[in-house]
Design a protein around this motif. Structure first.
Motif, mmCIF file in Angstrom:
data_model
loop_
_atom_site.group_PDB
_atom_site.id
_atom_site.type_symbol
_atom_site.label_atom_id
_atom_site.label_comp_id
_atom_site.label_asym_id
_atom_site.label_seq_id
_atom_site.Cartn_x
_atom_site.Cartn_y
_atom_site.Cartn_z
ATOM 1 N N ARG A 30 -67.217 -25.956 -9.788
ATOM 2 C CA ARG A 30 -67.504 -25.669 -8.365
ATOM 3 C C ARG A 30 -67.231 -24.213 -8.031
ATOM 4 O O ARG A 30 -67.717 -23.699 -7.030
ATOM 5 N N GLY A 31 -66.401 -23.580 -8.825
ATOM 6 C CA GLY A 31 -66.029 -22.199 -8.571
ATOM 7 C C GLY A 31 -64.931 -21.770 -9.517
ATOM 8 O O GLY A 31 -64.661 -22.442 -10.518
ATOM 9 N N SER B 226 -68.081 -20.493 -16.726
ATOM 10 C CA SER B 226 -67.715 -21.458 -15.691
ATOM 11 C C SER B 226 -68.952 -22.113 -15.076
ATOM 12 O O SER B 226 -68.976 -23.324 -14.844
ATOM 13 N N SER B 227 -69.966 -21.323 -14.831
ATOM 14 C CA SER B 227 -71.215 -21.861 -14.283
ATOM 15 C C SER B 227 -71.845 -22.850 -15.254
ATOM 16 O O SER B 227 -72.278 -23.935 -14.857
ATOM 17 N N ALA B 228 -71.900 -22.482 -16.530
ATOM 18 C CA ALA B 228 -72.478 -23.367 -17.549
ATOM 19 C C ALA B 228 -71.688 -24.667 -17.678
ATOM 20 O O ALA B 228 -72.253 -25.713 -18.004
ATOM 21 N N HIS C 12 -59.646 -20.830 -18.457
ATOM 22 C CA HIS C 12 -59.704 -22.220 -18.902
ATOM 23 C C HIS C 12 -60.095 -23.093 -17.713
ATOM 24 O O HIS C 12 -59.988 -22.661 -16.557
ATOM 25 N N PRO C 13 -60.541 -24.304 -17.977
ATOM 26 C CA PRO C 13 -60.820 -25.224 -16.877
ATOM 27 C C PRO C 13 -59.529 -25.567 -16.134
ATOM 28 O O PRO C 13 -58.437 -25.568 -16.726
ATOM 29 N N TRP C 14 -59.669 -25.841 -14.831
ATOM 30 C CA TRP C 14 -58.506 -26.197 -14.015
ATOM 31 C C TRP C 14 -58.965 -27.119 -12.907
ATOM 32 O O TRP C 14 -60.159 -27.300 -12.681
ATOM 33 N N ALA D 176 -61.373 -31.464 -14.580
ATOM 34 C CA ALA D 176 -61.283 -30.100 -14.045
ATOM 35 C C ALA D 176 -62.618 -29.694 -13.442
ATOM 36 O O ALA D 176 -63.662 -29.858 -14.067
ATOM 37 N N ASP D 177 -62.576 -29.183 -12.217
ATOM 38 C CA ASP D 177 -63.824 -28.822 -11.547
ATOM 39 C C ASP D 177 -63.925 -27.331 -11.228
ATOM 40 O O ASP D 177 -64.831 -26.907 -10.530
#
Length: 172
Positions: free
Chosen positions: A131-132, A125-127, A73-75, A94-95
């Motif tokens: 940032r990582g 995550s890239s899409a 998930h985003p964080w 979230a980045d």
């Protein structure tokens, strides 16, 4: 695979697809197989992660058998989410992507399941423009994650993650 067997008798092609709510019993079985009783999270906790980020949660099948999964998930930049508690919401702004759990049944290790699941989550995550990626590596898993390009961060974690667990990150 018959009940109680420790290996897949006939290797089948591994197929990955998005995780559905009706996959949670299989996820719990894989979780128990991979971790024993030490890190069991409930269907409610895991299901909530799937609800919040359905495009970041995948399951792997070899033939008719579920053999692995990943929940992400985003964080944001703040530590790690707590274990055993449903996330009420995702952080705004979230980045990073956060790999909450990636588990593979012992019988399916060596079939490329983990690599396939990680590739799907990294693509998500890239899409999303992160940032990582971050994750918590349990003590015995840190070498695997280091081979995947993750580096440890000097952050204290909640005790529920266990001795030797560390927060790790891989930037783009």
């Amino acid at each position: 695979m018959s009940r109680g067997s420790d290996a897949l008798h006939e290797p089948a092609a591994v197929v990955l697809r998005l995780l559905r709510a009706d996959d949670l019993p299989a996820v719990l079985a894989i979780q128990r197989s991979a971790y024993g009783d030490g890190y069991q999270e409930s269907a409610a906790v895991l299901g909530r992660k799937r609800e919040l980020a359905p495009a970041a949660c995948w399951i792997a099948h070899a033939g008719q058998m579920a053999v692995g999964y990943v929940l992400a998930h985003p964080w944001d930049t703040l530590g790690a989410p707590p274990l055993h508690a449903p996330l009420p919401a995702l952080p705004t702004g979230a980045d990073r992507g956060f790999v909450h759990d990636l588990a593979v049944m012992p019988a399916a290790r060596g079939l490329g399941v983990a690599a396939g699941l990680l590739a799907r989550v990294c693509a998500w995550s890239s899409a999303a423009g992160h940032r990582g990626m971050r994750l918590v590596a349990l003590a015995d898993a840190a070498p695997f994650w280091a081979r995947q390009g993750f580096s440890p961060l000097p952050v204290a974690l909640p005790a529920a993650y266990g001795d030797g667990a560390c927060l790790m990150e891989r930037l783009r």
